[in-house]
Design an enzyme around this catalytic site. Structure first.
Site, mmCIF file in Angstrom:
data_model
loop_
_atom_site.group_PDB
_atom_site.id
_atom_site.type_symbol
_atom_site.label_atom_id
_atom_site.label_comp_id
_atom_site.label_asym_id
_atom_site.label_seq_id
_atom_site.Cartn_x
_atom_site.Cartn_y
_atom_site.Cartn_z
ATOM 1 N N PRO A 80 0.715 -1.255 -0.052
ATOM 2 C CA PRO A 80 -0.007 0.193 -0.076
ATOM 3 C C PRO A 80 0.754 1.281 0.194
ATOM 4 C CG PRO A 80 -1.144 -1.443 1.385
ATOM 5 C CD PRO A 80 0.332 -2.440 1.035
ATOM 6 N N CYS A 81 0.462 2.070 -0.841
ATOM 7 C CA CYS A 81 1.174 3.381 -1.074
ATOM 8 C C CYS A 81 0.519 4.619 -0.721
ATOM 9 C CB CYS A 81 1.843 3.448 -2.507
ATOM 10 S SG CYS A 81 0.554 3.263 -3.750
ATOM 11 N N GLN A 82 -0.642 4.717 -0.150
ATOM 12 C CA GLN A 82 -1.343 5.797 0.057
ATOM 13 C C GLN A 82 -0.599 6.907 0.902
ATOM 14 O OE1 GLN A 82 -2.528 2.867 -0.230
ATOM 15 N NE2 GLN A 82 -4.807 2.701 -0.733
ATOM 16 N N TYR A 84 2.293 7.671 0.585
ATOM 17 C CA TYR A 84 3.542 8.281 -0.393
ATOM 18 C C TYR A 84 2.667 8.984 -1.621
ATOM 19 C CZ TYR A 84 5.913 4.837 2.154
ATOM 20 O OH TYR A 84 6.304 3.856 3.453
ATOM 21 N N SER A 85 1.343 8.667 -1.904
ATOM 22 C CA SER A 85 0.732 8.776 -3.097
ATOM 23 C C SER A 85 0.779 10.447 -3.728
ATOM 24 C CB SER A 85 -0.431 8.403 -3.087
ATOM 25 O OG SER A 85 -1.341 8.881 -4.198
#
Length: 405
Positions: A80-82, A84-85
């Protein structure tokens, strides 16, 4: 050669599986997809519909015992990259201590607890990872690399823009290939020159050729993860991690590389449906002014909820999108009728319209209607593609890994 067995974490709707299993030499034997923010597990529903529910887990990965995960050769995941998004500003991203960024530690835990560790890793994230968080640029990536090094892995990485290698979407993503010291490929790496591995001989360089620039950084990760967390790059100015690099025995060499590609290029037009699509995707004439405003350049005064006044400005965006070029990056908010600065809009013989879920799937290299399923809305299908990776990139990395083995 026997098939390489694969564990797919944070599986989404199966982009990693599709890319790897295009080769008969990979077989996913266990997968996990769980979305903590929603009651109905839509992505897992699509995954199970396409691949079956055998050896697929729809439980919180943080609560799954490592012993229940079968041993495997390759661990993959777009964790999950939220945090860093690009959907959130860098100063607000929380990195590894964020609500979902912390799930990196589930990968670390599984690798640490596995007595028979996977020989290879293929991980994907947004390129923001290399420069997060804002006060200690690159700290999060340094902690990850240190953790993997302590577990016996060498790691090569690259930021890859799919469009620069001929694909139809300008999607920049970070990819990491981990190589465990027990593998024969690790022995090949030890015999190779580090610079040659990053620039020509490695898994990623063989799949996606580059040329070097004069920019190079060397970094030692001799401190503990805890110490790195406290002190790494504490001045916070620039991340030392460039777009390509190699970790070996706690030492990092990182290069700024340029794309070396001379093949054909695809564009947005190449994925478009030829016939008239459903009416819901066409923009109503009365909504055009709002679309034009959001897509247009702005210089205006705004006021925060607290009453603070500030000047806001932004440049214009192409409206409609130029279909002779690769598309812009698909985002999770691509679906729905509401006007948006970031949604794609194309001009057709039947009027201006948004992209359909099928077209979004094609931009990521998915099979047509991969996400089409009763109970899954078009908006949700667009959301899936905003979260997905470009399947063809994974396929090429997998093929390159096989060739090295």
């Amino acid at each position: 050669m026997p098939k390489l067995t694969v564990c797919e974490l944070f599986a989404g709707v199966g982009g990693f599986r599709l890319g790897l299993e295009r080769s008969k030499d990979f077989k996913v034997i266990w997968s996990n997809q769980w979305e903590p923010s929603t009651k109905t597990q839509h992505a897992s529903m699509v995954y199970e519909n396409r691949f079956g529910n055998k050896n697929h887990s729809n439980l919180n990965i943080e609560e799954i015992a490592t012993s229940s995960i079968p041993n495997h050769d390759v661990l993959v995941g777009g964790f999950p990259c939220q945090d860093y998004s690009v959907a959130t500003s860098l100063k607000n991203s929380k990195g590894l201590v964020g609500k979902k960024g912390v799930l990196w530690w589930s990968i670390y835990r599984i690798l640490k607890e596995k007595e028979s560790k996977p020989s290879y890793l293929i991980l994907e994230n947004v390129d923001r990872l290399l420069k997060s968080p804002v006060k200690q640029r690159g700290r999060d990536f340094a902690i990850m690399l240190k953790g993997l090094s302590d577990l016996g892995y060498a790691c090569e990485w690259r930021v890859i823009n799919a469009a620069e290698y001929g694909y139809s979407q300008r999607r920049r993503r970070f990819f990491l290939v981990g190589i465990h010291h027990k593998s024969n490929l690790y022995k090949q790496l030890l015999k190779s020159n580090a610079e040659e591995w990053v620039l020509s001989n490695g898994v990623l360089a063989s799949a996606f050729p580059v040329t070097s620039t004069n920019q190079k950084n060397q970094i030692s990760l001799s401190e503990s993860m805890l110490q790195l967390s406290k002190t790494f790059n504490s001045d916070g100015k620039i991340s030392p991690f460039l777009n390509s690099g190699l970790l070996l025995n706690g030492n990092v060499i990182s290069y700024k590389t340029l794309v070396n590609y001379n093949g054909p290029f695809q564009n947005l037009k190449s994925v478009l449906e030829k016939d008239k699509v459903a009416d819901e995707f066409y923009i109503n004439i009365e909504d055009l002014p709002k679309w034009k405003y959001l897509k247009g350049a702005k210089k205006e005064s705004r006021t925060t909820k607290e009453g603070f006044k500030y000047k806001y400005s932004e440049g214009s965006m192409a409206f409609p999108d130029d279909i002779s070029k690769p598309s812009r990056t698909i985002i999770t908010g691509e679906g729905g009728k509401s006007a948006s600065r970031f949604k794609h809009v194309i001009e057709t013989a039947h009027g201006l319209r948004r992209l359909t879920p099928l077209e979004l799937e094609r931009l990521n290299g998915f099979p047509d209607n991969h996400t089409k399923l009763e109970g899954i809305t078009n908006t949700k299908r667009a959301f899936f593609m905003g979260n997905a990776l470009v399947v063809d990139i994974v396929e090429k990395i997998g093929q390159s890994l096989l060739s090295k083995i």
